[in-house]
Design a protein around this motif. Structure first.
Motif, PDB file in Angstrom:
ATOM      1  N   ASN A   1       0.982  -1.043  -0.106  1.00 16.56           N
ATOM      2  CA  ASN A   1      -0.026   0.142   0.295  1.00 16.56           C
ATOM      3  C   ASN A   1       0.350   0.655   0.037  1.00 16.56           C
ATOM      4  O   ASN A   1       0.004   2.272  -0.385  1.00 16.56           O
ATOM      5  CB  ASN A   1      -0.745   0.467   1.112  1.00 16.56           C
ATOM      6  CG  ASN A   1      -1.998  -1.189   1.939  1.00 16.56           C
ATOM      7  OD1 ASN A   1      -1.261  -1.781   1.316  1.00 16.56           O
ATOM      8  ND2 ASN A   1      -3.548  -1.147   1.128  1.00 16.56           N
ATOM      9  N   ASP A   2       1.790   0.994   0.594  1.00 20.99           N
ATOM     10  CA  ASP A   2       2.708   2.294   1.434  1.00 20.99           C
ATOM     11  C   ASP A   2       3.391   2.703  -0.496  1.00 20.99           C
ATOM     12  O   ASP A   2       3.577   4.248  -0.572  1.00 20.99           O
ATOM     13  CB  ASP A   2       3.674   2.384   1.813  1.00 20.99           C
ATOM     14  CG  ASP A   2       2.594   2.291   3.352  1.00 20.99           C
ATOM     15  OD1 ASP A   2       1.592   2.646   3.909  1.00 20.99           O
ATOM     16  OD2 ASP A   2       3.533   1.947   4.134  1.00 20.99           O
TER      17      ASP A   2
ATOM     18  N   VAL B   1       7.805   0.181  -7.497  1.00 21.58           N
ATOM     19  CA  VAL B   1       6.585   0.045  -8.403  1.00 21.58           C
ATOM     20  C   VAL B   1       6.640   1.005  -9.274  1.00 21.58           C
ATOM     21  O   VAL B   1       7.127   1.939  -9.925  1.00 21.58           O
ATOM     22  CB  VAL B   1       4.945   0.969  -7.599  1.00 21.58           C
ATOM     23  CG1 VAL B   1       3.955   0.600  -7.465  1.00 21.58           C
ATOM     24  CG2 VAL B   1       4.658  -0.412  -6.418  1.00 21.58           C
ATOM     25  N   SER B   2       5.491   0.422 -10.498  1.00 27.36           N
ATOM     26  CA  SER B   2       5.618   1.059 -12.466  1.00 27.36           C
ATOM     27  C   SER B   2       4.293   0.387 -12.166  1.00 27.36           C
ATOM     28  O   SER B   2       3.811   0.334 -12.125  1.00 27.36           O
ATOM     29  CB  SER B   2       6.629   0.580 -12.526  1.00 27.36           C
ATOM     30  OG  SER B   2       6.869  -0.999 -13.086  1.00 27.36           O
TER      31      SER B   2
ATOM     32  N   PHE C   1      -0.456  -6.394  -9.233  1.00 25.21           N
ATOM     33  CA  PHE C   1      -1.576  -5.938  -7.888  1.00 25.21           C
ATOM     34  C   PHE C   1      -2.542  -4.338  -9.073  1.00 25.21           C
ATOM     35  O   PHE C   1      -2.106  -3.870  -9.752  1.00 25.21           O
ATOM     36  CB  PHE C   1      -1.373  -5.960  -6.819  1.00 25.21           C
ATOM     37  CG  PHE C   1      -0.704  -4.544  -6.737  1.00 25.21           C
ATOM     38  CD1 PHE C   1      -0.519  -3.720  -5.929  1.00 25.21           C
ATOM     39  CD2 PHE C   1       1.258  -4.652  -6.699  1.00 25.21           C
ATOM     40  CE1 PHE C   1      -0.428  -2.450  -5.474  1.00 25.21           C
ATOM     41  CE2 PHE C   1       1.412  -3.402  -7.172  1.00 25.21           C
ATOM     42  CZ  PHE C   1       0.941  -1.974  -6.435  1.00 25.21           C
ATOM     43  N   GLU C   2      -3.841  -4.523  -8.156  1.00 21.07           N
ATOM     44  CA  GLU C   2      -4.534  -3.634  -8.602  1.00 21.07           C
ATOM     45  C   GLU C   2      -4.258  -3.017  -7.426  1.00 21.07           C
ATOM     46  O   GLU C   2      -4.687  -3.539  -5.795  1.00 21.07           O
ATOM     47  CB  GLU C   2      -6.310  -4.182  -8.750  1.00 21.07           C
ATOM     48  CG  GLU C   2      -6.577  -2.841  -8.435  1.00 21.07           C
ATOM     49  CD  GLU C   2      -8.434  -2.769  -8.903  1.00 21.07           C
ATOM     50  OE1 GLU C   2      -9.359  -2.304  -9.816  1.00 21.07           O
ATOM     51  OE2 GLU C   2      -8.117  -4.483  -8.721  1.00 21.07           O
ATOM     52  N   PHE C   3      -4.378  -1.154  -7.107  1.00 26.42           N
ATOM     53  CA  PHE C   3      -4.901  -0.791  -6.018  1.00 26.42           C
ATOM     54  C   PHE C   3      -5.931   0.445  -6.474  1.00 26.42           C
ATOM     55  O   PHE C   3      -5.620   1.038  -6.859  1.00 26.42           O
ATOM     56  CB  PHE C   3      -2.790   0.995  -5.941  1.00 26.42           C
ATOM     57  CG  PHE C   3      -3.741   1.846  -5.141  1.00 26.42           C
ATOM     58  CD1 PHE C   3      -3.221   1.329  -3.504  1.00 26.42           C
ATOM     59  CD2 PHE C   3      -4.426   2.410  -4.759  1.00 26.42           C
ATOM     60  CE1 PHE C   3      -3.166   2.552  -2.565  1.00 26.42           C
ATOM     61  CE2 PHE C   3      -4.733   4.263  -4.250  1.00 26.42           C
ATOM     62  CZ  PHE C   3      -4.015   3.624  -2.833  1.00 26.42           C
TER      63      PHE C   3
ATOM     64  N   HIS D   1     -10.321   3.991   2.818  1.00 24.63           N
ATOM     65  CA  HIS D   1     -10.495   2.221   2.453  1.00 24.63           C
ATOM     66  C   HIS D   1      -9.519   2.359   0.704  1.00 24.63           C
ATOM     67  O   HIS D   1     -10.311   1.787  -0.083  1.00 24.63           O
ATOM     68  CB  HIS D   1     -11.979   2.453   1.652  1.00 24.63           C
ATOM     69  CG  HIS D   1     -12.534   2.211   2.895  1.00 24.63           C
ATOM     70  ND1 HIS D   1     -14.311   2.353   2.446  1.00 24.63           N
ATOM     71  CD2 HIS D   1     -13.069   1.992   3.996  1.00 24.63           C
ATOM     72  CE1 HIS D   1     -15.357   1.925   3.321  1.00 24.63           C
ATOM     73  NE2 HIS D   1     -14.497   1.948   4.576  1.00 24.63           N
ATOM     74  N   LYS D   2      -8.500   2.409   1.529  1.00 20.61           N
ATOM     75  CA  LYS D   2      -7.094   2.450   0.349  1.00 20.61           C
ATOM     76  C   LYS D   2      -7.124   0.521   0.130  1.00 20.61           C
ATOM     77  O   LYS D   2      -6.276   0.402   1.923  1.00 20.61           O
ATOM     78  CB  LYS D   2      -6.053   3.672   0.640  1.00 20.61           C
ATOM     79  CG  LYS D   2      -6.082   4.928   0.421  1.00 20.61           C
ATOM     80  CD  LYS D   2      -5.437   5.726   1.635  1.00 20.61           C
ATOM     81  CE  LYS D   2      -5.166   5.906   2.259  1.00 20.61           C
ATOM     82  NZ  LYS D   2      -6.480   6.501   3.148  1.00 20.61           N
ATOM     83  N   ASN D   3      -7.082   0.165  -0.786  1.00 22.17           N
ATOM     84  CA  ASN D   3      -6.622  -0.995  -0.494  1.00 22.17           C
ATOM     85  C   ASN D   3      -6.338  -1.764  -1.323  1.00 22.17           C
ATOM     86  O   ASN D   3      -6.058  -0.764  -2.673  1.00 22.17           O
ATOM     87  CB  ASN D   3      -8.368  -1.817  -1.183  1.00 22.17           C
ATOM     88  CG  ASN D   3      -9.046  -2.278  -0.135  1.00 22.17           C
ATOM     89  OD1 ASN D   3      -8.958  -2.916   1.592  1.00 22.17           O
ATOM     90  ND2 ASN D   3     -10.405  -1.033   0.405  1.00 22.17           N
ATOM     91  N   VAL D   4      -5.594  -2.492  -1.735  1.00 29.14           N
ATOM     92  CA  VAL D   4      -4.310  -3.771  -2.631  1.00 29.14           C
ATOM     93  C   VAL D   4      -5.454  -5.196  -3.250  1.00 29.14           C
ATOM     94  O   VAL D   4      -5.628  -5.397  -2.063  1.00 29.14           O
ATOM     95  CB  VAL D   4      -3.274  -3.822  -2.333  1.00 29.14           C
ATOM     96  CG1 VAL D   4      -2.282  -2.552  -2.460  1.00 29.14           C
ATOM     97  CG2 VAL D   4      -2.945  -4.926  -0.548  1.00 29.14           C
TER      98      VAL D   4
END
Length: 219
Positions: free
Chosen positions: A150-151, A214-215, A187-189, A170-173
């Motif tokens: 997440n970070d 992350v890209s 993954f999806e954010f 509600h910040k999710n991965v």
């Protein structure tokens, strides 16, 4: 061939009708709560919703079923105790590594095909989770990444898109897949806006397993 997660999902479906009925009741309540915040129920949002529901509905017995690595080197155990769920990795030689002593509930786990990486998706509050990455070395030692998924995603989006985390909740991965030939995790954010006039954030991203960078994920 079942993955660690698909095996758990299969076993979970063997539960009785009462558990399924309660699950549908909870799902209805959860979806209704989102509507109060004018959050669009996109396909990606539904994936995150049902991942959270699955985590909530795991029984103590199911939480104790081992999740074996593809290479047979270790198993992941989740044991419910008073005060939380203990999550640990037990190696074939008997060594044990504690991932979490008192997690708020069972987590979703994914193990890379070569057994060198572990992904743990932990629900921390209603509608919100955190993704953790661990590396398993040749000597059977586990090394947690110094930041959560997440970070990493938030910092990347702040730099590239001007994302303002204080405007979202509600910040999710959500795990998608391993791409071992490119040594990365896909993954999806997702983040839900606090104000209805702003758009939710949905981004597909790559996580480099070696560098931790992350890209953007190209379609």
């Amino acid at each position: 061939k079942q993955t660690a997660r698909s095996s758990l999902l299969f076993k979970h479906k063997e539960g009785g009708r009462r558990k399924h009925f309660c699950g549908f009741l909870f799902a209805g309540t959860f979806v209704n709560s989102f509507s109060k915040f004018d959050v669009r129920m996109t396909p990606s949002r539904l994936v995150l919703l049902f991942a959270s529901l699955f985590t909530l509905l795991l029984s103590p017995a199911q939480a104790q079923r081992p999740i074996p690595s593809p290479n047979g080197a270790f198993v992941i155990l989740q044991e419910r105790h008073r005060g939380g769920v203990e999550q640990k990795v037990k190696f074939r030689n008997g060594d044990t590594y504690i991932l979490a002593k008192r997690a708020p509930g069972p987590a979703l786990f994914e193990i890379s095909p070569n057994g060198k990486w572990i992904y743990r998706q932990q629900r921390i509050s209603p509608g919100e989770n955190v993704g953790y990455i661990y590396r398993v070395d040749k000597k059977g030692r586990i090394h947690p990444a110094n930041e959560t998924l997440n970070d990493r995603a938030i910092r990347y989006l702040m730099k590239k898109t001007g994302f303002r985390p204080d405007r979202y909740f509600h910040k999710n991965v959500a795990f998608s897949k391993w791409e071992m030939k490119k040594n990365r995790l896909v993954f999806e954010f997702h983040a839900s806006p606090i104000r209805s006039r702003e758009q939710p954030v949905d981004r597909w991203l790559n996580y480099d397993l070696e560098t931790g960078e992350v890209s953007k994920r190209n379609p």
